[in-house]
Design a protein around this motif. Structure first.
Motif, PDB file in Angstrom:
ATOM      1  N   THR A  51      37.899   4.089 -12.937  1.00  0.00           N
ATOM      2  CA  THR A  51      36.716   3.774 -12.068  1.00  0.00           C
ATOM      3  C   THR A  51      36.560   4.779 -11.183  1.00  0.00           C
ATOM      4  N   TYR A  52      35.304   5.219 -10.975  1.00  0.00           N
ATOM      5  CA  TYR A  52      35.138   6.050  -9.681  1.00  0.00           C
ATOM      6  C   TYR A  52      34.227   5.702  -9.006  1.00  0.00           C
ATOM      7  N   PRO A  53      34.494   5.589  -7.617  1.00  0.00           N
ATOM      8  CA  PRO A  53      33.531   5.078  -6.683  1.00  0.00           C
ATOM      9  C   PRO A  53      32.535   6.132  -6.204  1.00  0.00           C
ATOM     10  N   VAL A  54      31.080   5.844  -6.273  1.00  0.00           N
ATOM     11  CA  VAL A  54      30.150   6.862  -6.094  1.00  0.00           C
ATOM     12  C   VAL A  54      29.046   6.172  -5.405  1.00  0.00           C
ATOM     13  N   VAL A  55      28.409   6.968  -4.708  1.00  0.00           N
ATOM     14  CA  VAL A  55      27.104   6.620  -3.945  1.00  0.00           C
ATOM     15  C   VAL A  55      25.964   7.662  -4.617  1.00  0.00           C
ATOM     16  N   GLN A  56      24.395   7.404  -4.578  1.00  0.00           N
ATOM     17  CA  GLN A  56      23.722   8.264  -4.918  1.00  0.00           C
ATOM     18  C   GLN A  56      22.889   8.569  -3.606  1.00  0.00           C
ATOM     19  N   ASN A  57      22.648  10.074  -3.543  1.00  0.00           N
ATOM     20  CA  ASN A  57      21.898  10.570  -2.371  1.00  0.00           C
ATOM     21  C   ASN A  57      21.207  11.627  -2.803  1.00  0.00           C
ATOM     22  N   TRP A  58      20.148  11.516  -3.692  1.00  0.00           N
ATOM     23  CA  TRP A  58      19.588  12.536  -4.584  1.00  0.00           C
ATOM     24  C   TRP A  58      18.210  12.517  -4.716  1.00  0.00           C
ATOM     25  N   VAL A  59      17.440  13.482  -4.810  1.00  0.00           N
ATOM     26  CA  VAL A  59      16.015  13.624  -4.770  1.00  0.00           C
ATOM     27  C   VAL A  59      15.651  14.270  -6.171  1.00  0.00           C
ATOM     28  N   VAL A  79      13.184   9.849  -3.643  1.00  0.00           N
ATOM     29  CA  VAL A  79      14.571   9.820  -3.221  1.00  0.00           C
ATOM     30  C   VAL A  79      15.494   8.637  -3.485  1.00  0.00           C
ATOM     31  N   TYR A  80      16.558   8.831  -4.041  1.00  0.00           N
ATOM     32  CA  TYR A  80      17.537   7.869  -4.117  1.00  0.00           C
ATOM     33  C   TYR A  80      18.588   7.781  -3.264  1.00  0.00           C
TER      34      TYR A  80
END
Length: 123
Positions: free
Chosen positions: A56-64, A71-72
């Motif tokens: 399992t990989y902990p991730v966040v999204q900060n992407w356009v 914007v996400y």
């Protein structure tokens, strides 16, 4: 193999990811110290074994999205992958998922996400 494999169930729906404000085809940022192992479930003995069957990989999204300008930016989720080979990542590395889907489990009161594949985005 994880108990809820994406090829066996429609629960890993991309709409589940969109419902929490993320874009499943977008880039994510690895937001942990290391991936966590997923151990094999032994149904006969009702316990986990020592065999690692995924991560399992902990991730966040900060992407356009460059096409729409949308914007996400979202809080961390953990995405499970059915692959015993761990991808070598450092905090802040950008990744993409293939076949990313998710759902909110009312039973465990937790959002769950699963993808078929993870890859590091080249800088």
């Amino acid at each position: 193999m994880l108990r809820n494999n994406s090829s066996q169930s429609r629960m890993w729906d991309p709409e589940g990811i969109r419902n929490v404000g993320m874009e499943p085809t977008g880039e994510f940022i690895f937001a942990g110290v290391d991936a966590e192992p997923v151990n094999e479930w032994d149904s006969e003995n009702s316990r986990f074994t020592d065999k690692v069957v995924g991560w399992t990989y902990p991730v966040v999204q900060n992407w356009v999205n460059k096409e729409t300008g949308e914007v996400y930016r979202q809080n961390q989720i953990e995405v499970a992958i059915d692959d015993p080979q761990k991808l070598d990542l450092e905090f802040g590395d950008k990744v993409r998922f293939e076949g990313l889907g998710g759902f909110y489990s009312r039973k465990s009161r937790k959002f769950r996400a699963h993808a078929e594949k993870i890859e590091k985005v080249k800088k």
